[in-house]
Design an enzyme around this catalytic site. Sequence first.
Site, PDB file in Angstrom:
ATOM      1  N   HIS A   1      39.836  62.579  96.574  1.00  0.00           N
ATOM      2  CA  HIS A   1      39.154  63.849  96.303  1.00  0.00           C
ATOM      3  C   HIS A   1      38.822  64.061  94.834  1.00  0.00           C
ATOM      4  O   HIS A   1      38.109  65.005  94.488  1.00  0.00           O
ATOM      5  CB  HIS A   1      39.958  65.035  96.851  1.00  0.00           C
ATOM      6  CG  HIS A   1      41.122  65.449  96.006  1.00  0.00           C
ATOM      7  ND1 HIS A   1      42.288  64.727  95.931  1.00  0.00           N
ATOM      8  CD2 HIS A   1      41.295  66.537  95.205  1.00  0.00           C
ATOM      9  CE1 HIS A   1      43.137  65.347  95.132  1.00  0.00           C
ATOM     10  NE2 HIS A   1      42.554  66.445  94.670  1.00  0.00           N
TER      11      HIS A   1
ATOM     12  N   HIS B   1      45.385  67.802 100.088  1.00  0.00           N
ATOM     13  CA  HIS B   1      44.661  67.031  99.069  1.00  0.00           C
ATOM     14  C   HIS B   1      45.387  66.995  97.725  1.00  0.00           C
ATOM     15  O   HIS B   1      45.290  66.020  96.991  1.00  0.00           O
ATOM     16  CB  HIS B   1      43.237  67.576  98.887  1.00  0.00           C
ATOM     17  CG  HIS B   1      43.161  68.938  98.296  1.00  0.00           C
ATOM     18  ND1 HIS B   1      43.347  70.078  99.045  1.00  0.00           N
ATOM     19  CD2 HIS B   1      42.912  69.368  97.021  1.00  0.00           C
ATOM     20  CE1 HIS B   1      43.205  71.143  98.283  1.00  0.00           C
ATOM     21  NE2 HIS B   1      42.955  70.742  97.042  1.00  0.00           N
TER      22      HIS B   1
ATOM     23  N   LYS C   1      50.806  66.814  93.450  1.00  0.00           N
ATOM     24  CA  LYS C   1      51.210  67.658  92.327  1.00  0.00           C
ATOM     25  C   LYS C   1      52.696  68.000  92.360  1.00  0.00           C
ATOM     26  O   LYS C   1      53.250  68.500  91.377  1.00  0.00           O
ATOM     27  CB  LYS C   1      50.394  68.953  92.324  1.00  0.00           C
ATOM     28  CG  LYS C   1      48.953  68.767  91.868  1.00  0.00           C
ATOM     29  CD  LYS C   1      48.213  70.094  91.826  1.00  0.00           C
ATOM     30  CE  LYS C   1      46.784  69.914  91.331  1.00  0.00           C
ATOM     31  NZ  LYS C   1      46.037  71.193  91.317  1.00  0.00           N
TER      32      LYS C   1
END
Length: 514
Positions: free
Chosen positions: A428, A373, A377
């Site tokens: 999400h 999810h 990053k």
Amino acid sequence: MANDFLFSDEPEQPAEKVNQGYWKVIIVDDEPEVHAVTKLALSDFEFQDKKLKFISAYSGKEAQEIIVQHPDAAIVLLDVVMETDDAGLKVAQFIREVAHNHHARIILRTGQPGQAPERQVIVNYDINDYKSKTELTAQKLFTVVMSSLRSYRDILSIEKSRLGLERIIIASRDLFSAHSMDNFIHGVMQQLTSILGTVDEALYATSLVASNPDDVESNLIVFAGQGDFEKSEGKPIDEVLSIEQLQACNLALSQRSIVYKDNYLFAYCSSRCNHNSMLYVSGIPKQLNATHKHLIEIFAQNVQVAFENVQLQSEIEDTQREIVYRLSEAVEQRSEETGNHVKRVSLISYELACDYGLSEADAEILKHAAPLHDIGKIGIADTILHKPDTLDENEWKIMQTHATKGHEILKNSRRSIIQAGAILAQDHHEKWDGSGYPEGKSGEQIHVYGRIVALADVYDALRHKRCYKAAWPIEKVLDELTLQKGRHFEPKLVDIFIENIAKYEHILKIYPDK
């Protein structure tokens, strides 16, 4: 000498023949004498140790009822003219087109050939022979019945082979499509039952799971079992078999064949990878015919290939999942979060998905996709990821791009887990009331995967220390989740989560931060 008596040897009693059943013959005729003469002429008839069993019908209507009651009739001796001039022809048509009986051999008998010309009848009706009663002597009747029974026997043999082939195809399809090693032996039992009709227990042993597969004799290890062998997994085969069974097993292994005993068999399973495997099955029928044995041979040849395919599939899937977890852990460590965060979110998401009512298959996909999810990053600078203070407006905009970046990384995969990961990466951070990012979706516009992982992710983050906050106590977390019900999170999900909170707290205890 007069007192010496000589007795002649008593004649040996002929061995009593075992009754192998009967061939059913349906006689359809409105003249009782025809029934009597036919039975008399064929009274001593016998074919393959089976006698004839006669069933009488005296009209076309009665014949139709009897044919339905006896679909296993081998021969129908059918009169043409009975209550109507074409009653017999209608019965023949009924047998083939209504009862769909294409096995029974139909012999048409008529005392009035002119009423139903032979050429016309043969062309228009699916009958197997046409005889005039005047020409049908006892010898000719014997001959036509014998030839008809041979045809009927061959038809049944072909049909059994067809059904057997169909079962083998289905068995191979089911076994080759299996994705769970746990279901393998159950699949073997199920397919063998369909082939043989009855099976009590089974055992599958292979050298593939042995520490030294090359040492064949001592390294057949029980991989799976059913019945008495259910708890034998991991044991050497010589520890779980009786002496008699072990002898049969070793014989099958040395001959690379199938060994049949009273009510069980050992089948050597050939392998394309030079592994040795053995299939044991008990509770098989005592009288196995050639067709059954042929099907078992084909099945044994394919079982090992199916096993190796299932194992390879499991290994590929396990490798894929491990790569997903390790990649996700690497991303989380960049964020100064522990690797156990993704593991906890994964397990919590699975449990919540099941509680929410998703299918087991969907919940499994979600469990393995959940670690992805935050994969986006990987494209966010360390200075932003590790900043202990609140992000400024520009930094926050950059942080928000990780959702889109993650979706872009994963979206083109054709793998179900990676596809689900792409959905999670994008959804999400969306919120139930539409105030989330990156697209401002609301309500059920947000994929259910995204709604579930969002709740699991926030719950775990609040319950643990981060560079920008301390861990929250459970009471404060529950208050926050209740506050965000209908705002950040789907109300139904929040209710289910709070109701089952003990289950999710237990996951935190099992996998604490390192």
